[in-house]
Design an enzyme around this catalytic site. Structure first.
Site, PDB file in Angstrom:
ATOM      1  N   TYR A 154     102.099  36.668  50.181  1.00 50.64           N
ATOM      2  CA  TYR A 154     100.853  36.693  49.407  1.00 50.64           C
ATOM      3  C   TYR A 154     101.147  36.877  47.907  1.00 50.64           C
ATOM      4  CZ  TYR A 154      96.096  38.334  48.183  1.00 50.64           C
ATOM      5  OH  TYR A 154      94.844  38.503  47.627  1.00 50.64           O
ATOM      6  N   LYS A 158     100.347  34.339  44.855  1.00 52.22           N
ATOM      7  CA  LYS A 158      99.467  34.740  43.747  1.00 52.22           C
ATOM      8  C   LYS A 158     100.197  34.687  42.406  1.00 52.22           C
ATOM      9  CE  LYS A 158      95.685  35.434  46.095  1.00 52.22           C
ATOM     10  NZ  LYS A 158      94.548  34.517  45.908  1.00 52.22           N
TER      11      LYS A 158
END
Ligand code: NAP
Length: 246
Positions: A154, A158
């Site tokens: 993640y 990002k």
């Protein structure tokens, strides 16, 4: 900030942060293309909003499927005639420690949160660059700036979104298209509801304002970056995180 006559596309626009973004733009006069995997939820919200303001249409589209993205963008432009703002908001988590993370968990999160956002940005940019106007807001995360144990996939996605934002901002600026990112901190949605009390408590100890944010805090920042008030802002990452990263 008013958006009358503007067309805004919000991915993940029927739930959580995306729903608040959809509602914010619509309340400010915009027409919204509401995109999600759950087509019924997107269509239901679109019908509800259209009944009390500008036209909204819901689209079922899984942003991890590149071919579906191109087809969806074609439909949006056909239905609304143009596209002024893209909010790349759809995102998923599939957490695990690095040494235990499967290739599937890595690939799924990168595919949805980064590759999907890139493919959508690319499809929309072709329209905006031709029109010589437009604005893109990518929803990154505080953990894309500072990392987080258990979320390598993640955080990489990002952080990648931030690199994409800055590169696209440089490429598109000569044609009047702005690209920025928001880095939310801990916001109360279904995504953070998955955390147990211990995890939430530990995350909040790192927040100077000592509380989680609300979806409206992110929607306000997205609308600002998409508005004419931000016409001299491009390639930036706006942290909306209670001071978590500073
Ligand atoms: P959420 O409540 O879990 O909602 C996720 C949204 O993404 C849903 O609308 C979902 O649509 C959509 N989505 C997921 N996978 C998709 C796919 N493959 N194709 C199309 N749509 C997809 O999450 P949230 O908290 O609102 O998060 C929104 C964004 O903010 C995400 O990018 C997230 O990473 C980011 N963010 C959240 C926080 C936080 O604390 N909540 C912090 C930092 C960043 P369906 O319902 O149709 O599946």
């Amino acid at each position: 900030m008013r958006f009358e006559g503007k067309v805004v596309l919000v991915t993940g626009g029927a739930r959580g942060i995306g729903r608040a973004v959809t509602e914010k733009f619509h309340a400010a006069g915009a027409s919204v293309a509401i995109v999600g995997r759950n087509e019924e939820a997107a269509k239901t919200l679109a019908t509800e909003l259209s009944a009390r303001g500008a036209k909204c249409i819901g689209y079922g589209c899984d942003v991890s499927n590149g071919a579906a993205i191109d087809a969806m963008v074609d439909s949006v432009v056909k239905d609304f005639g143009k596209l002024d703002v893209l909010v790349n908001n759809a995102g998923v988590t599939q957490d695990g420690l690095v040494v235990r993370m499967s290739d599937d968990a890595w690939n799924n999160v990168i595919q949805t949160n980064l590759t999907g956002a890139f493919q959508l940005l690319r499809a929309v940019a072709r329209i905006m660059l031709r029109a010589r106007t437009g604005c893109i807001v990518n929803v990154s995360s505080v953990v894309g700036l500072i990392g987080n144990a258990g979320q390598a996939n993640y955080c990489a996605a990002k952080a990648g979104l931030i690199g994409l934002t800055k590169s696209a901002a440089r490429e598109f600026a000569p044609r009047g298209v702005r690209v920025n990112a928001i880095a939310p901190g801990m916001i109360e949605t279904d995504m953070t509801a998955k955390l147990n009390d211990e995890q939430k408590k530990s995350l909040l100890t790192g927040v100077p304002l000592a509380r989680a944010g609300a979806v409206g805090d992110i929607a306000n920042a997205v609308a600002f970056l998409a508005s004419d008030d931000a016409s001299y802002i491009t390639g930036q990452v706006l942290s909306v995180d209670g001071g978590m990263a500073m």
